[in-house]
Structures are given as structure tokens and as C-alpha cells.
Design a protein around this motif. Structure first.
Motif, PDB file in Angstrom:
ATOM      1  N   ARG A 101       1.072  -1.386   0.127  1.00 43.35           N
ATOM      2  CA  ARG A 101      -0.417   0.347  -0.503  1.00 43.35           C
ATOM      3  C   ARG A 101       1.185   1.195   0.567  1.00 43.35           C
ATOM      4  NH1 ARG A 101      -2.305  -3.059   3.938  1.00 43.35           N
ATOM      5  NH2 ARG A 101      -0.866  -2.080   5.645  1.00 43.35           N
ATOM      6  N   VAL A 103       0.588   5.146   1.165  1.00 43.95           N
ATOM      7  CA  VAL A 103      -0.429   5.855   1.692  1.00 43.95           C
ATOM      8  C   VAL A 103       0.137   7.380   1.925  1.00 43.95           C
ATOM      9  CG1 VAL A 103      -1.782   6.371   3.939  1.00 43.95           C
ATOM     10  CG2 VAL A 103      -1.091   4.275   3.162  1.00 43.95           C
ATOM     11  N   VAL A 105      -0.478  11.143   3.553  1.00 49.46           N
ATOM     12  CA  VAL A 105      -0.796  11.639   4.521  1.00 49.46           C
ATOM     13  C   VAL A 105      -0.384  12.974   4.393  1.00 49.46           C
ATOM     14  CG1 VAL A 105      -1.487  12.004   7.002  1.00 49.46           C
ATOM     15  CG2 VAL A 105      -1.608   9.989   6.026  1.00 49.46           C
ATOM     16  N   LYS A 113      -5.865  17.643   7.557  1.00 45.57           N
ATOM     17  CA  LYS A 113      -5.479  16.611   7.492  1.00 45.57           C
ATOM     18  C   LYS A 113      -6.108  15.803   6.830  1.00 45.57           C
ATOM     19  CE  LYS A 113      -3.384  15.256  11.438  1.00 45.57           C
ATOM     20  NZ  LYS A 113      -3.022  14.038  12.819  1.00 45.57           N
ATOM     21  N   ARG A 115      -5.655  11.942   3.888  1.00 49.06           N
ATOM     22  CA  ARG A 115      -5.762  10.733   4.022  1.00 49.06           C
ATOM     23  C   ARG A 115      -5.602   9.938   3.005  1.00 49.06           C
ATOM     24  NH1 ARG A 115      -6.011   5.125   4.525  1.00 49.06           N
ATOM     25  NH2 ARG A 115      -4.261   3.781   5.670  1.00 49.06           N
ATOM     26  N   GLU A 117      -5.067   6.279   0.835  1.00 53.35           N
ATOM     27  CA  GLU A 117      -4.584   5.019  -0.086  1.00 53.35           C
ATOM     28  C   GLU A 117      -4.403   4.548  -0.532  1.00 53.35           C
ATOM     29  OE1 GLU A 117      -5.762   2.325   3.545  1.00 53.35           O
ATOM     30  OE2 GLU A 117      -5.725   1.066   1.902  1.00 53.35           O
ATOM     31  N   GLU A 145      -9.605  10.780   2.411  1.00 50.45           N
ATOM     32  CA  GLU A 145     -10.739  11.148   4.077  1.00 50.45           C
ATOM     33  C   GLU A 145     -10.305  12.352   5.108  1.00 50.45           C
ATOM     34  OE1 GLU A 145     -10.024   7.612   6.762  1.00 50.45           O
ATOM     35  OE2 GLU A 145      -8.478   7.042   5.552  1.00 50.45           O
ATOM     36  N   LEU A 147      -8.325  13.476   8.319  1.00 52.43           N
ATOM     37  CA  LEU A 147      -7.699  12.648   9.215  1.00 52.43           C
ATOM     38  C   LEU A 147      -8.080  14.063  11.373  1.00 52.43           C
ATOM     39  CD1 LEU A 147      -4.623  10.896   8.686  1.00 52.43           C
ATOM     40  CD2 LEU A 147      -7.436   9.396   8.068  1.00 52.43           C
ATOM     41  N   GLU A 148      -8.901  12.753  11.714  1.00 58.64           N
ATOM     42  CA  GLU A 148      -8.995  13.381  13.166  1.00 58.64           C
ATOM     43  C   GLU A 148      -7.740  14.412  14.075  1.00 58.64           C
ATOM     44  OE1 GLU A 148      -9.789  12.496  17.637  1.00 58.64           O
ATOM     45  OE2 GLU A 148     -10.720  11.561  16.221  1.00 58.64           O
ATOM     46  N   MET A 149      -7.485  15.108  14.322  1.00 58.69           N
ATOM     47  CA  MET A 149      -6.499  16.516  15.019  1.00 58.69           C
ATOM     48  C   MET A 149      -6.328  16.029  15.986  1.00 58.69           C
ATOM     49  SD  MET A 149      -5.389  18.010  11.869  1.00 58.69           S
ATOM     50  CE  MET A 149      -4.618  19.838  12.067  1.00 58.69           C
ATOM     51  N   GLY A 150      -5.227  15.922  16.480  1.00 58.27           N
ATOM     52  CA  GLY A 150      -4.745  16.154  17.900  1.00 58.27           C
ATOM     53  C   GLY A 150      -4.973  17.185  19.067  1.00 58.27           C
ATOM     54  N   GLU A 153      -1.781  19.496  18.058  1.00 60.75           N
ATOM     55  CA  GLU A 153      -1.553  19.827  16.144  1.00 60.75           C
ATOM     56  C   GLU A 153      -2.834  21.102  15.905  1.00 60.75           C
ATOM     57  OE1 GLU A 153      -0.855  15.717  14.404  1.00 60.75           O
ATOM     58  OE2 GLU A 153      -2.642  16.434  14.897  1.00 60.75           O
ATOM     59  N   MET A 162       3.800  13.115   4.616  1.00 55.83           N
ATOM     60  CA  MET A 162       4.435  12.061   4.881  1.00 55.83           C
ATOM     61  C   MET A 162       3.431  11.001   3.920  1.00 55.83           C
ATOM     62  SD  MET A 162       2.911   9.540   7.770  1.00 55.83           S
ATOM     63  CE  MET A 162       3.698  10.498   9.403  1.00 55.83           C
ATOM     64  N   ARG A 164       3.930   7.117   2.649  1.00 53.62           N
ATOM     65  CA  ARG A 164       4.316   5.592   3.765  1.00 53.62           C
ATOM     66  C   ARG A 164       4.401   3.628   2.545  1.00 53.62           C
ATOM     67  NH1 ARG A 164       3.410   5.605   9.320  1.00 53.62           N
ATOM     68  NH2 ARG A 164       2.368   3.307   9.120  1.00 53.62           N
ATOM     69  N   GLU A 166       3.602   1.290   3.060  1.00 57.34           N
ATOM     70  CA  GLU A 166       3.297   0.540   3.878  1.00 57.34           C
ATOM     71  C   GLU A 166       3.980  -1.260   3.147  1.00 57.34           C
ATOM     72  OE1 GLU A 166       0.311   3.026   6.439  1.00 57.34           O
ATOM     73  OE2 GLU A 166      -0.367   1.508   5.516  1.00 57.34           O
TER      74      GLU A 166
ATOM     75  N   MET B   1      -1.541  13.059  15.732  1.00 56.66           N
ATOM     76  CA  MET B   1      -2.949  12.444  17.278  1.00 56.66           C
ATOM     77  C   MET B   1      -1.871  11.483  17.874  1.00 56.66           C
ATOM     78  SD  MET B   1      -6.681  11.716  16.700  1.00 56.66           S
ATOM     79  CE  MET B   1      -6.635   9.872  16.647  1.00 56.66           C
ATOM     80  N   LYS B   2      -2.354  11.774  19.393  1.00 59.43           N
ATOM     81  CA  LYS B   2      -1.421  10.408  19.835  1.00 59.43           C
ATOM     82  C   LYS B   2      -2.529   9.167  20.631  1.00 59.43           C
ATOM     83  CE  LYS B   2       2.397  13.747  21.102  1.00 59.43           C
ATOM     84  NZ  LYS B   2       3.267  14.389  22.086  1.00 59.43           N
ATOM     85  N   SER B  28      -0.463   4.324  10.098  1.00 62.13           N
ATOM     86  CA  SER B  28      -1.182   4.393   9.110  1.00 62.13           C
ATOM     87  C   SER B  28      -1.482   5.818   8.978  1.00 62.13           C
ATOM     88  CB  SER B  28      -1.696   3.774   8.261  1.00 62.13           C
ATOM     89  OG  SER B  28      -2.173   3.493   6.768  1.00 62.13           O
ATOM     90  N   ARG B  29      -2.246   6.501   9.805  1.00 62.62           N
ATOM     91  CA  ARG B  29      -3.107   8.029   9.711  1.00 62.62           C
ATOM     92  C   ARG B  29      -1.849   9.104  10.205  1.00 62.62           C
ATOM     93  NH1 ARG B  29      -5.758   4.438   8.465  1.00 62.62           N
ATOM     94  NH2 ARG B  29      -7.092   3.971   7.377  1.00 62.62           N
ATOM     95  N   GLY B  30      -1.008   8.851  10.704  1.00 57.92           N
ATOM     96  CA  GLY B  30       0.343   9.280  10.625  1.00 57.92           C
ATOM     97  C   GLY B  30       0.046   9.226  12.230  1.00 57.92           C
ATOM     98  N   ASN B  31      -0.763   8.635  13.044  1.00 59.87           N
ATOM     99  CA  ASN B  31      -0.685   8.973  14.506  1.00 59.87           C
ATOM    100  C   ASN B  31       0.161   8.635  15.070  1.00 59.87           C
ATOM    101  OD1 ASN B  31      -2.970   9.758  13.763  1.00 59.87           O
ATOM    102  ND2 ASN B  31      -4.427   8.485  14.610  1.00 59.87           N
ATOM    103  N   ASP B  48      -4.200  11.403  23.254  1.00 63.12           N
ATOM    104  CA  ASP B  48      -5.153  12.017  22.329  1.00 63.12           C
ATOM    105  C   ASP B  48      -6.772  11.235  22.820  1.00 63.12           C
ATOM    106  OD1 ASP B  48      -4.250  15.040  21.357  1.00 63.12           O
ATOM    107  OD2 ASP B  48      -3.500  13.527  20.158  1.00 63.12           O
ATOM    108  N   ARG B  49      -6.498   9.693  22.947  1.00 61.29           N
ATOM    109  CA  ARG B  49      -7.245   9.183  22.728  1.00 61.29           C
ATOM    110  C   ARG B  49      -6.365   7.531  23.400  1.00 61.29           C
ATOM    111  NH1 ARG B  49     -10.079   6.891  17.982  1.00 61.29           N
ATOM    112  NH2 ARG B  49     -11.289   9.233  17.297  1.00 61.29           N
TER     113      ARG B  49
END
Lengths: 584, 387
Positions: A101, A103, A105, A113, A115, A117, A145, A147-150, A153, A162, A164, A166, B1-2, B28-31, B48-49
Motif C-alpha cells: 500500500r 499511503v 497523509v 489533514k 489521507r 491510500e 478521508e 483525519l482527526e487532529m490531535g 496539532e 507523509m 508511507r 506500507e 494525534m497521539k 498509517s494515519r500518521g498518528n 489524545d485517544r
């Protein structure tokens, strides 16, 4: 008119532009780093994850929003201007042959953010099918898609991309190994010099800037270690930078710098020879430069030839330039001529400069090895006197002065060394060695030949085949092919050595039998000499019967060796004079 | 995200495969991912999760402890629970922790990722783990009422067909967790793949004796396999078991290497098929076949305390007898086909006769006690040491 529709582009085309083009090797790394540079990244991190099953390439470039990401996935439709490094728009697909794959991101400032694949496995499986390429691409590319942010961030400030790869395929694990990747990155990508190891790097950087070379330098870290471009060594013969500008039809097309390495062996990766670079990225490898010259070129130079014109375009796999322009042929011809002249310069240098040999002579003198020292001095003096022509290339003229200056210095050093050798009182060993060599020079031709071989490097030791000349001569005279023991028996008719009446009154250092008849005695003598010094089955270091020989001082040993060979010499002359009695 | 992944500190012999796949999914989602087992106080990571897994329902306590600890420590992090306990008893979990998210059943999006085994190096218990755990299929063709698989995974389907590409680099063993490999549509490819890889294989969940035929038996025998596991749950399976054992042993697998799980204390609300006497019958048949029987005590799917359930057909004493016999007569909880043990089971008149441990002990009791020390050896008695 033939109209092309989607149906006209089969999936097999995809193989040609992924596996076919990038050869399933590390070149995909270059494609991704190029994209990073084009997105204004100044730092690229490459790392393995999960025990080297995933390769991650992450940059701090501007990132992409949804539309840009969609466009990035399009084939052969790069939105980038021609001046960017990547401009064909297929780079993103270059990892297809390597993994299951791909990926991506990515995040652009003030955008979410994203992503996406790509199912590389699926794509590879469909190469063989004759379905439209567009259909396959649609199928293997997932939805973009968000992505959720931390919490750490920031949507406003964060930007990165990024890539990847995989689940690297098992058959790729031998290619995607740390050392290979590091060598690849340093040899092919626009990374800076390690000026702590290669101190001339600064000066070269300055000159590249002066000549308007665009190096696009970027900091690449692989497994948290920074990558530098070669050479990473200061072993430079003359600290003079050879500069060469290539001009075609009055337009400058390339600028090159070269340095001669100290190691006068062909340079090998990673510190290899001269490469073409365009926008900091290596085109082809060192052989592409070297092969523009049809003849021999000993790769003694580090160097880069930076293409400064946009008219010279690299081909898609970046292993050569496109041939569809008027510049390439004259340019390659110039490069070829230049390489030829470099080779001429190298030969001139190797004739004129004997720096290393002078060191060796010094070492010999320090070790009291006067003979090889003297020989070398004579050889080097002869070499320095030989004349050789120097290339006319103007870029190399400064080098000539340096080489000639060094050459003059070498001559003076040699003279001084010669004086030193003559002044040095000859020690006892070298007197003996000289005497030995004198004797060797006048000995029986067979022995002379033998000694010429065995004492060639000044080695003075009893050799396992020291009696070979006798054996050879006996063979010649008798026409028999037997071992030495049997030969001496047959030639001089003796059979065995019989025990005496009362046992010996004297004993040789090694046991030695005695016998009577004159003719036979000689035969026995041959055998005795052989038995005493070098019975092959007993001739081992540390054996007690040879301890008398091995415990001698070096002087005594040389004496004994000479006496042994003298005795052998006598035998050879006597065998030579022996009359033939009968046929075997 | 962590993301923090938590394996509660319950007893288990296998690392948390689900979490390892989830780790790859997040990566794979960069986390940024971290894995811990149990309560880790010296954790320098602000997630975060938090994702917590769970195992058997009766091992709920460590799960609750983990939720409590990490919730208290990271108040703003969202916590999500998954795994068997969470899927079977979500309401119970919610009644304790109304703030958590619960994921029921499989998390399909993460299933196809190569597990991040590298994270195991951070955990003392799992350091040096060198086996690839693999599901080549999910689900099962059977619908056994004591089994959770039909609920969790549903009907059988193949998920991996190229085993060789799923072996983690450097691993020395393959453990298959397929629920019913021989019923998987591509069992042949899997067995061929396993044979070609040449690494030791373990069918951890056992094979379905009813599906063994000559070809399969031969292919299993071709593998580097230490134990072949199967199950003998109801008397009706007797013929299938003996046929499977014949086939396997005919292909070169020693009977002592065949482990047969025997369910006991099972009750599903219908007419009882499992009683002490049918259990003994099964044990006897296995002993006759020369295989190893491994009794498995039935536990209801949502049991909160282990070993508390008693089937109406069994008594607590009888269950205790089996447990004791496994400890005293058996080896490692199993009944290997030792000569004496086979004889004991064969000659047993009834359940009590077979599983009572006293006669054996009484035999021992009549023998003279071995003397502890000979005359030559004076025992070294250190003060305070009880002898």
C-alpha cells in the motif's frame, strides 16, 4: 480520425510507468524527495517503522489541500512549472512495485489533514488484465478521508506531507536495507557536504554559488541520522579545485568541479567519481560521465558536473538526458574530451609524482632495508626523468604547475634519500645479503634461476623446494621422472644404508647415515644434503631436527643458507660432469 | 494525534494482536502510537485517544482498573473499549463507565494491517516475542452454543491467502488463530503456503476432526507441527474423532502428539448432552485411541467469575474431582496415554472410580517411605530451617 477513449489505455500501461520506469528499486525515494523539495520543504525525514516493514518519507513542505491531492494523483499531469525538479507527474506512483500500500497523509496550513491510500497490491495484480487504466486507477485509489487532529496539532500552522510505503514486499527487503538506502540518498539527492569531514566542501559550495548553480539543498535525515553527499573524506592529493565550464554555442550549459583523490585506485561507492547533477539531483551515475570517453579512464577524481541550462532535460528514470535537443551531442563530446584529458593528466601525475614511493623508501631506510631502498630510489629517479606530454585543456593548466612543483620537490627528496643511504654504514646483515646475492649471480644456471625466484623479495629462508635444481638436473640427465630420493638412488646406484658394527661415535645434529663406495657415496651425499636440510615430510617449523637451524641468528642463518646453496652448487656442477653409463 | 493502546494486565499467553493491528492502523494515519500493559505510572506521553482492549468476560477486573487509572490520569482523552468482554457485555461496562466509547465485534478497517510487533519490545512481558499470529480466515461454519465466534465473527470467510507474505520478518514460528481452518475456502493454499515457509506451525484453535480427510491429514503431517489439537465435545463425534486420528496417525503424526479437548460441565438449557458419564466415555475413547485428552471446563459466555458455573448434570464435587485428577494423575492439565492411566480409565466402573485419586495414593502409602539421608550424609541443619 482515430479517437482515443479511456478504453484505449489498458492497465498494462501502468506497469510501464511504475515498475518499468523505476525498476522497482530505490529510485522511488528520489521521486518522493523531489516532490518534497518542490513543496518547499527544507527537511525530509526518512525512517523505517515496524521492523523495516514500513518506509516513511515525511517532509515539512507546504502540504496539499483536497484539490491538490487529487491532482497529485493524476498521471503525467504535473501542475508544477517546468522549473521544478519533478515535472512529469508520475512520481507518486513510483513506490508501487515495492509495497502493498502507498499511503499519503498530508496537511496544508488552514486545511484539514487528509489521507489517501493506494492499493499497490491490487494495482500490480491488474497489470496483466486488459481493462482500461482509468478503471484500475479508480479502483485501487481509496477515497480521500479527513483525519482527526490531535490536541497538539494546529489547523492553522501545521503543514507536512507523509508518504508511507506500507508492508514492503519480502522480495524488496534485500533492496530496502539501511546501508543501501543511505548510500542511495547520499549519492543521488541534493544533500549538503559534511564539511567537518570534507573541509573543501565550503569552498566548493562558494564556487557553485558564484556560477549560479542551483543545488536545492535539503536536510535529509535517515533513521534520525543526517545524510551528506560524497565525498566524506579529506584524502585529497592536491588541494586544488579543477573547474571546468562547458559551453555549447556560446551558451554555458554546465559547470563542473573536480578533485583528485589520494588513493590512486579506482574510486568506489559511496565516495565515487564524477557525476552529472541537475538541480542537485544526480543523473545517471559516475559511469555516465566516464563512458563519454571511449578509452580508459582511471577514476581518480571526485567531482560533479552541474547542468545549468534548462535546455538539457533528464529522462524520466533520470539515468540519462533526453536526446531530443541540439545540445546533448556537443556537450557529451566535450565531456568525453575532458575525461580523456583528465586521464592524460592522471598519467602525467603518476609519472611525475612519487610521493607515496618516497614514503616507502623512508620506511625501508628506517628498517635498515638498504637494498630495496636503493633499488627503489634508482627506479624512481628513472621514472622522474621520463618525459610525458600534458593535456592542453586550459582548466587543467594550473594543475600542471602544481604537479611539476611537486615533482621537483620529489626529485630533491630522492637525492637526499640517496645520500642518506650511501652515508649509512652497511650493517653485517646487508653485507651478507650482498655476498649471498653475489654468489647467487655466479651460480649454476638452474640454481640461479631458482634463487632468482625464491629470494626475489629479499627473503632469506630455507625454502621447501631448495633442492629442486638438483632434482631438475637429475631428471634432465637420467630422463626419469621420479622423486629426488629415488633419482639419486637410480643415478648413482645405491640401495640402502647399512648399519655399522659398533654404533656411531659421533652424531650429527640430525641423524645421518654413512657409507663407502665413491660413486655411490656421491649419490648418498645428494640424499644426505636433502635429508639434512629439507626432507619435505619433516620440514616443518619447530621440529627438533631443524632446531639447530631455526635457533641461529639471522647472520648465521644467511651464512648457513649460502653454504647450503654452495654445496648444492658443487653437486650441480658434479652432476653436470657425470657421465651417462646406461639407459634406464 | 497521539494514541495510547492499553492491554489490561490480565493473564494471557499471547500478546494483544488486535491492539498491534490497531497500532498499524493508527500509524498509517500518521498518528503517534504507544503500547502499554496494565498500569504504567512512568508514562511520558499525553494521548489524545486511549484504546483499551479486553479478553474473557471473567477477566474484567484488570480492564476496569485500566479504564479507571487512565481516565483519572488523562481526563481530556477519549477512551474507547474493544475486545471480547467489551463486545459481550457493553451495558455492564457502560454502567460503570458511562463516558467511554465501546466498539463491538471486529474492527474491520484494521484487520488487514500487518501487526506492529515492534511495539512489543516496550513491554517486559512480551519482549523477545518471535511468533507471527495469523488469522487466514474469520468466522466458522458451526454454530456451537458455547462458542463466541458465531456472535463475534459470523460466517466463515477467507481473509488471507498468501501466508508467506504475512510472516513478520525475523519471526521463528507461526500461530494460526483460525477458528476452523479446514472449513476455510482456501485451506489448501494455506497449508501449502505453511509447508513452503518451513517454519514451525501451531493451529492454536485446533482443527475440526469432522473435516479431516486423507489429503488434509497428509498436508498437516507435512508441516512442522508439534501438537495437533482437536476437540471431542459430544459423544456423537466419536466416529469422526477415531477416523481423524486414524488418518492423522496414518500420515505419520504420532498419536501422543494429538491433543483432544474434552468439554465438560456444559449445559445450554436443552436436554443435557454432557454428563459425568458421557464425559468419562469420551475420556475412555481417547485413551483407547492413544491420544492426549485435555478436559476443558465450560464457562458461560458472559460469566463474571471463573469456575463458578455448575451444570445441572454435574455436582461441585465431581467438577473438583476432574480438576484434582488433572493435577494429580495428568500432566500439565492433560491426560496423556500413560499405560497406567489408560488402564485406570479403561477398568473404571463409573465416573467416581475413574477420577478418584485416592487408590493411587493409597498404593503409594503402603510402600515404605524412602529414607531421606544415607549414613554417609549427615544432614546439614541450619537453625531456623524447618525440615
Amino acid at each position: 480520425m482515430v479517437v482515443f477513449t479511456d478504453e484505449a489505455f489498458g492497465a498494462k500501461l501502468l506497469e510501464a510507468i511504475t515498475a518499468g520506469l523505476y525498476d522497482g528499486n530505490l529510485n522511488c525515494l528520489r521521486e518522493y524527495v523531489q516532490n518534497s523539495i518542490d513543496s518547499k520543504a527544507d527537511r525530509v525525514n526518512i525512517r523505517f517503522e515496524n521492523n523495516q516493514t514500513v518506509l516513511v518519507i515525511e517532509d515539512n513542505g507546504c502540504g496539499m489541500d483536497r484539490q491538490e491531492l487529487e491532482e497529485a494523483l493524476h498521471l503525467g499531469k504535473s501542475g508544477k512549472p517546468d522549473t521544478s525538479i519533478g515535472w512529469r507527474g508520475i512520481g507518486i506512483w513510483s513506490g508501487i512495485p515495492a509495497c502493498r500500500r502507498i499511503v499519503i497523509v498530508t496537511k496544508k496550513k488552514s486545511h484539514p489533514k487528509l489521507r489517501v491510500e493506494i492499493d499497490a497490491d491490487g494495482l500490480r495484480q491488474q497489470y496483466v488484465l486488459s481493462i482500461p487504466a482509468t478503471e484500475v486507477l479508480t479502483e485501487v485509489t481509496g477515497d480521500i478521508e479527513e483525519l482527526e487532529m490531535g490536541s497538539g496539532e494546529s489547523i492553522q500552522d501545521l503543514n507536512f506531507t507523509m508518504i508511507r510505503l506500507e508492508e514492503l514486499l519480502p522480495n524488496q527487503r534485500t533492496i530496502f536495507i539501511e546501508e543501501e538506502i543511505r548510500n542511495y540518498l547520499s549519492g543521488n539527492l541534493p544533500v549538503p557536504f559534511d564539511t567537518s569531514k570534507f573541509t573543501m566542501g565550503k569552498e566548493i559550495d562558494k564556487r557553485l554559488r558564484q556560477h549560479g548553480v542551483e543545488t536545492n539543498e535539503v536536510d535529509i535525515f535517515f533513521e534520525s541520522k543526517r545524510v551528506f553527499r560524497p565525498p566524506d573524506t579529506d584524502d585529497i592529493f592536491f588541494r586544488i579545485i579543477i573547474e571546468k565550464e562547458f559551453i555549447v554555442e556560446d551558451e554555458p550549459v554546465a559547470y563542473g568541479w573536480l578533485l583528485t583523490s589520494k588513493d590512486n585506485r579506482k574510486l568506489r561507492a559511496p565516495n565515487r567519481g564524477i557525476c552529472f547533477k541537475k538541480k542537485g539531483i544526480t543523473i545517471g551515475d559516475e559511469t555516465l560521465v566516464a563512458k563519454q570517453h571511449g578509452g580508459v579512464y582511471n577514476q581518480w577524481q571526485y567531482g560533479e558536473i552541474h547542468i545549468t541550462t534548462d535546455a538539457l532535460k533528464e529522462n524520466a528514470p533520470r539515468n540519462n538526458f533526453e536526446a531530443n535537443n541540439d545540445i546533448i551531442d556537443p556537450f557529451y563530446k566535450q565531456v568525453g574530451d575532458f575525461v580523456a584529458q583528465l586521464q592524460q593528466m592522471n598519467r602525467y601525475q603518476s609519472n611525475r609524482v612519487v610521493r607515496r614511493q618516497i614514503e616507502e623508501i623512508r620506511k625501508h631506510i628506517d628498517n635498515d632495508e638498504m637494498r630495496p631502498a636503493r633499488d627503489k630510489v634508482t627506479r624512481m629517479e628513472k621514472r622522474l626523468q621520463r618525459s610525458r606530454s600534458y593535456p592542453k585543456e586550459s582548466a587543467l593548466q594550473e594543475m600542471k604547475k602544481t604537479i611539476d612543483k611537486e615533482s621537483r620537490g620529489n626529485k630533491i627528496s630522492l637525492k637526499a634519500l640517496k645520500r642518506k643511504i650511501e652515508e649509512k654504514p652497511q650493517d653485517r646483515i646487508s653485507i651478507r645479503k650482498d655476498r649471498f646475492n653475489e654468489f647467487a649471480g655466479t651460480s649454476h644456471p638452474l640454481l640461479k634461476k631458482h634463487l632468482g625466484k625464491t629470494t626475489k623479495k629479499g627473503r632469506m629462508e630455507l625454502d621447501i623446494d631448495a633442492m629442486d635444481p638438483v632434482k631438475t638436473l637429475l631428471k634432465q640427465k637420467t630422463g626419469l621422472k621420479l622423486d629426488a630420493h629415488e633419482l639419486s638412488k637410480r643415478a648413482y646406484d645405491w640401495k640402502e644404508i647399512v648399519k655399522g658394527d659398533n654404533g656411531p661415535m659421533l652424531c650429527l645434529p640430525d641423524e645421518c647415515p654413512q657409507n663407502i663406495y665413491r660413486g655411490r657415496l656421491f649419490g648418498v651425499m645428494i640424499q644426505a644434503l636433502r635429508e639434512l636440510f629439507l626432507n619435505p615430510s619433516k620440514h616443518e617449523k619447530g621440529r627438533s631436527s631443524f632446531s639447530y637451524y631455526e635457533s641461529m641468528t639471522e647472520e648465521e642463518r644467511i651464512d648457513t643458507l649460502m653454504e647450503f646453496h654452495m654445496a648444492q652448487n658443487l653437486m650441480l656442477r658434479l652432476i653436470e660432469k657425470s657421465k651417462r653409463m646406461r639407459n634406464p | 494525534m497521539k494514541v495510547l493502546l492499553v492491554e489490561p494486565a490480565y493473564y494471557t499467553r499471547f500478546p494483544p494482536l488486535g491492539l498491534l493491528k490497531l497500532a498499524s492502523y493508527h500509524r498509517s494515519r500518521g498518528n503517534d502510537v504507544r503500547l502499554v500493559r496494565g498500569i504504567k505510572e512512568d508514562l511520558e506521553f499525553k494521548p489524545d485517544r486511549i484504546e483499551i482492549t479486553s479478553l474473557f468476560t471473567y477477566a474484567w477486573k484488570p480492564v476496569h482498573e485500566a479504564i479507571k487509572y487512565y481516565h483519572d490520569r488523562f481526563r481530556s482523552s477519549r477512551i474507547r473499549l474493544g475486545g471480547i468482554y467489551a463486545s459481550m457485555m457493553p451495558d455492564r461496562l457502560r454502567s460503570f463507565f458511562p463516558f467511554i466509547d465501546i466498539h463491538l465485534g471486529l474492527f474491520k478497517e484494521a484487520d488487514y494491517y500487518l501487526p506492529s510487533y515492534d511495539l512489543l519490545d516496550d513491554i517486559e512481558k512480551w519482549r523477545g516475542w518471535d511468533s507471527t499470529i495469523l488469522f487466514t480466515s474469520r468466522g466458522c461454519i458451526r454454530n456451537c452454543s458455547y462458542c463466541i465466534v458465531p456472535t463475534m465473527e459470523g460466517r466463515i470467510r477467507s481473509v488471507v491467502d498468501d501466508v508467506e507474505r504475512h510472516v513478520y520478518p525475523g519471526h521463528k514460528r507461526i500461530i494460526l488463530w483460525d477458528n476452523n481452518l479446514l472449513a476455510s475456502p482456501n485451506w489448501r493454499r494455506i497449508l501449502e503456503g505453511l509447508r513452503d515457509i518451513g517454519l514451525p506451525v501451531d493451529f492454536n484453535q485446533g482443527i475440526d476432526a469432522r473435516l479431516v480427510n486423507e489429503e488434509k491429514a497428509q498436508m498437516i503431517a507435512d508441516l512442522r507441527i508439534r501438537h495437533v489439537r482437536t476437540a471431542f465435545d459430544t459423544l456423537g463425534q466419536g466416529r469422526a474423532i477415531s477416523k481423524a486420528v486414524e488418518l492423522l496417525s496414518g500420515s505419520g503424526i504420532r498419536r501422543r502428539r494429538i491433543f483432544i479437548y474434552t468439554l465438560y460441565n456444559f449445559y445450554d438449557g436443552e436436554s443435557p448432552s454432557d454428563t459425568p458419564s458421557t464425559f468419562l466415555k469420551r475420556i475412555q475413547e481417547i485413551a483407547q485411541l492413544g491420544c492426549v485428552s485435555y478436559p476443558m471446563r465450560y464457562e458461560p459466555l458472559t460469566s463474571i467469575v471463573k469456575n463458578r458455573f455448575v451444570s445441572p448434570s454435574w455436582t461441585t464435587d465431581q467438577l473438583e474431582m476432574v480438576a484434582k485428577a488433572r493435577r494429580v494423575l495428568g500432566y500439565g492439565g492433560a491426560f496423556p496415554p500413560y499405560k497406567g492411566l489408560v488402564k485406570k480409565f479403561e477398568e473404571a466402573q463409573d465416573f467416581d472410580d475413574a477420577f478418584s485419586v485416592y487408590p493411587l495414593n493409597r498404593d503409594k502409602a503402603t510402600q515404605p517411605k524412602p529414607r531421606r539421608f544415607t549414613l554417609m550424609q549427615t544432614p546439614e541443619v541450619t537453625p531456623g530451617t524447618a525440615r
